[in-house]
Motif scaffolding. Structure first.
Motif, PDB file in Angstrom:
ATOM      1  N   SER A 428      38.246  41.440  47.767  1.00 44.70           N
ATOM      2  CA  SER A 428      36.947  42.029  48.090  1.00 44.70           C
ATOM      3  C   SER A 428      36.619  41.761  49.559  1.00 44.70           C
ATOM      4  N   VAL A 429      35.883  42.698  50.160  1.00 43.76           N
ATOM      5  CA  VAL A 429      35.572  42.550  51.581  1.00 43.76           C
ATOM      6  C   VAL A 429      34.604  41.399  51.831  1.00 43.76           C
ATOM      7  N   ASP A 430      33.849  40.970  50.802  1.00 45.18           N
ATOM      8  CA  ASP A 430      32.863  39.908  50.987  1.00 45.18           C
ATOM      9  C   ASP A 430      33.335  38.561  50.439  1.00 45.18           C
ATOM     10  N   SER A 431      34.598  38.454  50.051  1.00 42.70           N
ATOM     11  CA  SER A 431      35.098  37.192  49.528  1.00 42.70           C
ATOM     12  C   SER A 431      35.598  36.309  50.668  1.00 42.70           C
ATOM     13  N   THR A 432      35.595  35.011  50.436  1.00 41.38           N
ATOM     14  CA  THR A 432      36.102  34.068  51.439  1.00 41.38           C
ATOM     15  C   THR A 432      37.177  33.175  50.818  1.00 41.38           C
ATOM     16  N   HIS A 433      38.052  33.795  50.027  1.00 42.16           N
ATOM     17  CA  HIS A 433      39.173  33.073  49.437  1.00 42.16           C
ATOM     18  C   HIS A 433      40.354  34.032  49.325  1.00 42.16           C
ATOM     19  N   ALA A 434      41.515  33.483  49.099  1.00 43.15           N
ATOM     20  CA  ALA A 434      42.742  34.278  49.102  1.00 43.15           C
ATOM     21  C   ALA A 434      42.983  34.904  47.738  1.00 43.15           C
ATOM     22  N   VAL A 457      39.687  64.565  58.619  1.00 46.18           N
ATOM     23  CA  VAL A 457      39.327  64.320  57.224  1.00 46.18           C
ATOM     24  C   VAL A 457      40.542  63.688  56.556  1.00 46.18           C
ATOM     25  N   HIS A 458      40.283  62.642  55.778  1.00 45.81           N
ATOM     26  CA  HIS A 458      41.373  61.877  55.179  1.00 45.81           C
ATOM     27  C   HIS A 458      41.029  61.607  53.713  1.00 45.81           C
ATOM     28  N   LEU A 459      41.951  61.868  52.815  1.00 49.00           N
ATOM     29  CA  LEU A 459      41.725  61.649  51.391  1.00 49.00           C
ATOM     30  C   LEU A 459      42.858  60.793  50.836  1.00 49.00           C
ATOM     31  N   ARG A 460      42.482  59.652  50.252  1.00 48.74           N
ATOM     32  CA  ARG A 460      43.466  58.775  49.602  1.00 48.74           C
ATOM     33  C   ARG A 460      43.148  58.692  48.110  1.00 48.74           C
ATOM     34  N   TYR A 461      44.182  58.599  47.308  1.00 53.32           N
ATOM     35  CA  TYR A 461      43.995  58.429  45.878  1.00 53.32           C
ATOM     36  C   TYR A 461      45.079  57.474  45.386  1.00 53.32           C
ATOM     37  N   GLY A 462      44.652  56.509  44.554  1.00 55.27           N
ATOM     38  CA  GLY A 462      45.627  55.513  44.172  1.00 55.27           C
ATOM     39  C   GLY A 462      45.186  54.630  43.034  1.00 55.27           C
ATOM     40  N   TYR A 463      45.812  53.453  42.973  1.00 53.18           N
ATOM     41  CA  TYR A 463      45.674  52.549  41.834  1.00 53.18           C
ATOM     42  C   TYR A 463      45.630  51.116  42.368  1.00 53.18           C
ATOM     43  N   THR A 464      44.693  50.321  41.863  1.00 52.53           N
ATOM     44  CA  THR A 464      44.605  48.921  42.255  1.00 52.53           C
ATOM     45  C   THR A 464      44.265  48.083  41.031  1.00 52.53           C
ATOM     46  N   VAL A 465      44.572  46.769  41.110  1.00 52.40           N
ATOM     47  CA  VAL A 465      44.394  45.888  39.949  1.00 52.40           C
ATOM     48  C   VAL A 465      43.623  44.636  40.380  1.00 52.40           C
ATOM     49  N   PRO A 466      42.323  44.743  40.623  1.00 52.38           N
ATOM     50  CA  PRO A 466      41.556  43.545  40.983  1.00 52.38           C
ATOM     51  C   PRO A 466      41.080  42.781  39.751  1.00 52.38           C
ATOM     52  N   TYR A 504      35.295  49.781  44.750  1.00 53.29           N
ATOM     53  CA  TYR A 504      36.527  49.576  45.497  1.00 53.29           C
ATOM     54  C   TYR A 504      36.313  48.423  46.480  1.00 53.29           C
ATOM     55  N   ARG A 505      37.016  47.338  46.266  1.00 54.06           N
ATOM     56  CA  ARG A 505      36.915  46.128  47.097  1.00 54.06           C
ATOM     57  C   ARG A 505      35.473  45.655  47.231  1.00 54.06           C
ATOM     58  N   ASN A 506      34.668  45.965  46.233  1.00 54.73           N
ATOM     59  CA  ASN A 506      33.265  45.567  46.128  1.00 54.73           C
ATOM     60  C   ASN A 506      32.368  46.204  47.192  1.00 54.73           C
ATOM     61  N   TYR A 507      32.681  47.406  47.609  1.00 52.05           N
ATOM     62  CA  TYR A 507      31.714  48.129  48.441  1.00 52.05           C
ATOM     63  C   TYR A 507      31.588  49.571  47.965  1.00 52.05           C
ATOM     64  N   MET A 508      30.388  50.126  48.210  1.00 53.03           N
ATOM     65  CA  MET A 508      30.060  51.484  47.780  1.00 53.03           C
ATOM     66  C   MET A 508      30.340  52.500  48.883  1.00 53.03           C
ATOM     67  N   TYR A 509      30.103  52.100  50.115  1.00 49.92           N
ATOM     68  CA  TYR A 509      30.491  52.932  51.251  1.00 49.92           C
ATOM     69  C   TYR A 509      30.649  52.050  52.477  1.00 49.92           C
ATOM     70  N   ARG A 510      31.237  52.609  53.512  1.00 53.63           N
ATOM     71  CA  ARG A 510      31.523  51.831  54.715  1.00 53.63           C
ATOM     72  C   ARG A 510      31.370  52.709  55.957  1.00 53.63           C
ATOM     73  N   TYR A 532      28.943  47.520  55.546  1.00 56.27           N
ATOM     74  CA  TYR A 532      29.269  47.784  54.148  1.00 56.27           C
ATOM     75  C   TYR A 532      27.989  47.841  53.309  1.00 56.27           C
ATOM     76  N   ARG A 533      27.951  48.754  52.339  1.00 57.63           N
ATOM     77  CA  ARG A 533      26.971  48.712  51.263  1.00 57.63           C
ATOM     78  C   ARG A 533      27.702  48.124  50.060  1.00 57.63           C
ATOM     79  N   LEU A 534      27.338  46.880  49.707  1.00 53.50           N
ATOM     80  CA  LEU A 534      28.108  46.130  48.726  1.00 53.50           C
ATOM     81  C   LEU A 534      27.696  46.442  47.299  1.00 53.50           C
ATOM     82  N   GLY A 535      28.614  46.224  46.368  1.00 54.22           N
ATOM     83  CA  GLY A 535      28.282  46.222  44.953  1.00 54.22           C
ATOM     84  C   GLY A 535      27.699  44.868  44.582  1.00 54.22           C
TER      85      GLY A 535
END
Length: 562
Positions: A428-434, A457-466, A504-510, A532-535
């Motif tokens: 997460s962008v707001d975490s302070t640990h590894a 304009v850039h569009l990404r689509y993918g998969y993550t496992v947090p 996504y990485r604990n933010y709603m927009y950036r 960042y606008r955080l979750g």
């Protein structure tokens, strides 16, 4: 994906089709010229005279002998693989004296054998192969070489990157031999070292095991020009300032290497280092330098250019894109390229955690947001970029990008879309640990150049496992670059990720703004601001809309390239 895997070759972009056909290309040229070849009646050649024992050679000749064997002088081992047909002695890769003695035996066994190793013969016997040997039909391989290839001028050819293929960001290099051959005709030939595999699947698999087959090859130069022009890649010709003696020993050495196989390694024996070892036969200054990990073609040609007196002339065969860039005053040259290793040291301020620092390292070929004046295109090529942060009294790994290929094609050049790839570990962008979690994504992008402004304009689509959860996401991003030679490169962007679970990485927009300015061959200055606008912990998007958390982060960096 295989299309991009095929290009994981020379620094990233030696053309597979060239390598696959180059092995027998000279033979084909000889067949085309058979009508011009005069076959002389066989004679009884004399056995070459006595040779000087290895121990009695002058230091200069012993040094040249090692260069003919492509020895790394720091390890006293040849970069050519042990099982290559290039060596005559079983110990030739690590014992230059054993290879010297075996070569003398090889010449005495049959005088025609000298035709396979003319540069070795030239060094051992202080002169050319006797004419009666060359005229013999059994010496046809060397005779055909003399009849076709001339060398009045030796040039290093740098092939620019393909803007749609970021893995080619480091370009490709080979050598051009041009001159009047023995038949009095002017000819241009390419001499190259490139990866060679029978199929793309083997190529991709062996790339990751660092055991690709490589080959030195010779073919007419016009074939290379046709191939690279077809893929919109410019060719830069750097004429080397060499003596006639230096050109001659390299000329003879080309035949010795032609069609000999060896291992090709992205990190240690790529087209840059492989060609550098061949060129070092002519001049020590053309050998590659001692480096941290690997040397790219961009880095090598820049290094040679900045060595006083090595380059006497530069010519450009421009691609269609290059001509357009020139009309927009965006022509860039490979001699201004950054070295391949990038270390960024950043002082940070975070609205939540206050002062901190970031350390980022990568053997980077191209960083999208850096003011890289060596190329007018916009693309990113990274391998194994590691980021570490010090924040909130914690020092921790922040992100690892294993592979990041991200081109932004220019619609004004008729390139409307491109594929990008990302394999990374991050938290997460707001975490302070590894807490690093895997992410795999693909994407498409397009950009439009309007003077110094380049909206995209850039569009990404993918998969993550947090946190043991599965997320499928879409990350639309829009923004613009402002790229000016005096001001540097500015990037403004906005991203709003859409995910199937939480954020996504604990933010709603950036929102993000960056600035980069080229300082010198080894330094740039970078500034970055991100909002960042955080979750939140329960993942309620409605709660965030009515009382959301913002986190801002600003940093100023010095980037060191080495």
């Amino acid at each position: 994906m295989l299309k991009y895997g095929t290009l994981l070759l020379c620094i990233y972009a030696s053309m597979l089709s060239s390598a696959a056909t180059a092995g027998d290309s000279f033979q084909k040229v000889s067949e085309l010229n058979d009508s011009e070849i005069t076959v002389t009646e066989a004679v009884s050649p004399k056995v070459p005279g006595e040779s000087v024992p290895y121990g009695s050679l002058s230091p200069q000749k012993r040094h040249l002998w090692k260069k003919l064997l492509h020895y790394d002088m720091s390890t006293d081992t040849s970069i050519i693989s042990e099982d290559s047909s290039f060596f005559l002695s079983e110990k030739g890769r690590t014992d230059p004296e054993a290879e010297y003695e075996e070569t003398i035996k090889f010449f005495r066994k049959d005088p025609h054998n000298a035709c396979y190793y003319p540069a070795r013969f030239y060094l051992i016997h202080d002169g050319d192969i006797p004419e009666e040997i060359i005229k013999d039909p059994e010496c046809k391989i060397f005779s055909d070489f003399l009849d076709n290839v001339g060398l009045d001028t030796l040039k290093i050819i740098f092939v620019a990157e393909d803007a749609l293929v970021p893995i080619s960001a480091a370009g490709h290099i080979f050598v051009k031999a041009e001159g009047v051959n023995r038949k009095g005709k002017f000819r241009e030939y390419s001499f190259t070292f490139a990866a060679y595999e029978e199929n793309e699947i083997n190529l991709v698999l062996k790339f990751f095991s660092n055991s690709i087959n490589g080959i030195y090859s010779l073919q007419p130069y016009y074939m290379n020009v046709s191939e690279y022009m077809a893929t919109d890649r410019s060719l830069w010709e750097f004429e080397l300032n060499l003596t006639e003696e230096q050109k001659k020993i390299f000329y003879l050495h080309m035949l010795e290497l032609k069609n000999h196989g060896t291992l090709y390694s992205f990190f240690s024996i790529n087209c840059a280092s492989g060609m550098a070892k061949a060129l070092a036969v002519a001049d020590d200054r053309l050998d590659s330098r001692d480096i941290v990990f690997f040397e790219t073609p961009l880095e090598y040609i820049s290094e040679v250019y900045h060595k006083k007196g090595m380059i006497s002339d530069i010519e450009l065969i421009p691609s269609e894109s290059e001509n357009l860039y020139f009309s927009w005053n965006r022509l860039s040259t490979p001699i201004n390229s950054y070295p391949s290793n990038r270390l960024e040291i950043t002082g940070l301020y975070n609205s939540r955690y206050h002062a901190g620092a970031l350390l980022r390292y990568a053997p980077t070929l191209n960083n999208l947001k850096d003011d890289n004046i060596s190329s007018p295109s916009l693309s990113e090529s990274k391998l194994i970029e590691v980021s570490a942060k010090y924040m909130d009294d914690h020092f921790y790994l922040n992100e690892i990008e294993l592979l990041n290929l991200n081109p932004l094609p220019d619609a004004r050049l008729g390139r409307f879309t491109s594929m990008n790839y990302l394999v990374a570990l991050h938290g997460s962008v707001d975490s302070t640990h590894a807490g690093l979690y895997p992410e795999f994504s693909l994407g498409n992008a397009v950009s439009f150049r309007m003077g110094d402004f380049i909206p995209y304009v850039h569009l990404r689509y993918g998969y993550t496992v947090p946190h043991s959860n599965n997320h499928v996401f879409v990350r639309p991003e829009g923004g613009t670059f402002f790229w000016n030679r005096d001001i540097g490169k500015i990037n403004l962007s906005y991203e709003i990720p859409l995910t199937t679970h939480r954020y996504y990485r604990n933010y709603m927009y950036r929102y993000q703004a960056t600035w980069s300015r080229y300082i010198s061959h080894n330094f740039s200055a970078n500034v970055e601001f991100t909002d960042y606008r955080l979750g939140n912990n329960d993942g309620s998007r409605s709660q965030q809309r009515h009382g959301g958390n913002h986190m801002t982060e600003a940093g100023a960096s010095i980037v060191f390239y080495f």
